[in-house]
Design an enzyme around this catalytic site. Structure first.
Site, short mmCIF file in Angstrom:
data_model
loop_
_atom_site.label_atom_id
_atom_site.label_comp_id
_atom_site.label_asym_id
_atom_site.label_seq_id
_atom_site.Cartn_x
_atom_site.Cartn_y
_atom_site.Cartn_z
N SER A 52 31.43 35.26 22.09
CA SER A 52 31.84 36.09 20.75
C SER A 52 33.07 35.14 20.18
O SER A 52 33.70 34.36 20.95
CB SER A 52 32.61 37.56 21.37
OG SER A 52 31.48 37.96 21.76
N1 SAM Z 1 31.05 38.56 26.42
C1 SAM Z 1 30.35 37.46 26.38
C2 SAM Z 1 30.88 36.07 26.64
O1 SAM Z 1 32.37 36.29 26.69
O2 SAM Z 1 30.19 35.49 26.51
C3 SAM Z 1 29.57 37.72 25.02
C4 SAM Z 1 28.54 38.62 24.95
S1 SAM Z 1 27.16 38.25 23.71
C5 SAM Z 1 27.95 38.50 22.25
C6 SAM Z 1 26.33 39.89 24.09
C7 SAM Z 1 25.55 39.93 25.47
O3 SAM Z 1 25.03 41.16 25.58
C8 SAM Z 1 24.25 39.09 25.69
O4 SAM Z 1 24.52 37.95 26.56
C9 SAM Z 1 23.33 40.01 25.95
O5 SAM Z 1 22.47 39.25 26.61
C10 SAM Z 1 23.82 41.07 26.45
N2 SAM Z 1 23.15 42.37 26.48
C11 SAM Z 1 22.44 42.94 25.39
N3 SAM Z 1 22.04 44.13 25.92
C12 SAM Z 1 22.48 44.34 27.15
C13 SAM Z 1 22.43 45.34 27.98
N4 SAM Z 1 21.43 46.51 27.79
N5 SAM Z 1 22.94 45.58 29.21
C14 SAM Z 1 23.69 44.22 29.52
N6 SAM Z 1 23.74 43.17 28.80
C15 SAM Z 1 23.20 43.15 27.54
#
Ligand code: SAM
Length: 204
Positions: A52
């Site tokens: 993000s």
């Molecule tokens: N917080 C992260 C970082 O510091 O790099 C960035 C997160 S990224 C914007 C969103 C993440 O949420 C992705 O890696 C995606 O695979 C994950 N995601 C989406 N749906 C999910 C779920 N139901 N459970 C766990 N992770 C999920």
């Protein structure tokens, strides 16, 4: 990043600013994107996902109002960077990621930087939270949900706070849901754009 992006936009929690000043963000960005590590925008981390925008990580961490003794759940580990920031602000972090390749990458990033001591990375559908670790003083969701998942509210301690983007696939509002003396209240902190939350209580 801290002075030009975070302080300038109003992040005031010194613990959040210090954590983000200290944690080497470039260690959580793939080699080919390292030059973009401190840019004011999301950066690709592989598997179609992003780390993000730094401001969004700082704002979400600040909104949890952590003091150091808390147990926090993060949904959407991605690179592990946000989990490392939360680990510097709370006692314990459980972070859940749906994509196995990202779980492995995040574990490696946290281990290499020595920042994973109080962070547990789990490969699962985090849209339903992680009941085994509940209740949580804070829950941070880094992917956008169509609605606030009921399970996450249920797994929040009283008092506790949940920060989550909610809305359509392309445009959402960042909501702060608070539980206090049995009452659930929420407010909108800002408008935002996150990748979709998949899974049982996300976008199918
Ligand atoms: N917080 C992260 C970082 O510091 O790099 C960035 C997160 S990224 C914007 C969103 C993440 O949420 C992705 O890696 C995606 O695979 C994950 N995601 C989406 N749906 C999910 C779920 N139901 N459970 C766990 N992770 C999920």
């Amino acid at each position: 990043m801290v002075s030009r992006q975070l302080r300038k936009r109003g992040i005031r929690d010194e613990r959040v600013l210090t954590a983000m000043q200290t944690i080497p963000r470039e260690e959580f960005v793939p080699l080919e994107e390292r030059v973009c590590s401190y840019r004011d925008e999301p950066v690709p981390i592989g598997f179609g996902q992003t780390i993000s925008q730094p401001y969004m990580t700082a704002l979400m961490a600040e909104l949890l109002e952590l003091r150091g003794s808390e147990t926090v759940l993060e949904v959407g580990t991605g690179s592990g960077y946000h989990a490392a920031v939360l680990g510097a602000l709370a006692a314990r972090v459980i972070t859940i990621e749906l994509i196995p390749g990202l779980v492995q990458q995040a574990q490696e990033n946290l281990k290499r930087t020595g920042l994973g001591g109080n962070v547990t990375v789990i490969c699962a559908d985090g849209s339903q939270g992680w009941p085994a670790g509940a209740p949580y003083d804070g829950i941070s969701v880094a992917a956008a949900a169509p609605e606030v998942p009921v399970s996450l509210v249920e797994q929040l301690r009283d008092p506790g706070r949940l920060v989550i983007p909610v809305g359509e696939l392309l445009d959402q509002e960042l909501r702060v849901v608070s539980k206090e003396q049995g009452k659930i209240e929420w407010r909108v902190a800002t408008l935002c754009r996150f990748v979709p939350l998949r899974g049982e209580q996300g976008w199918r």
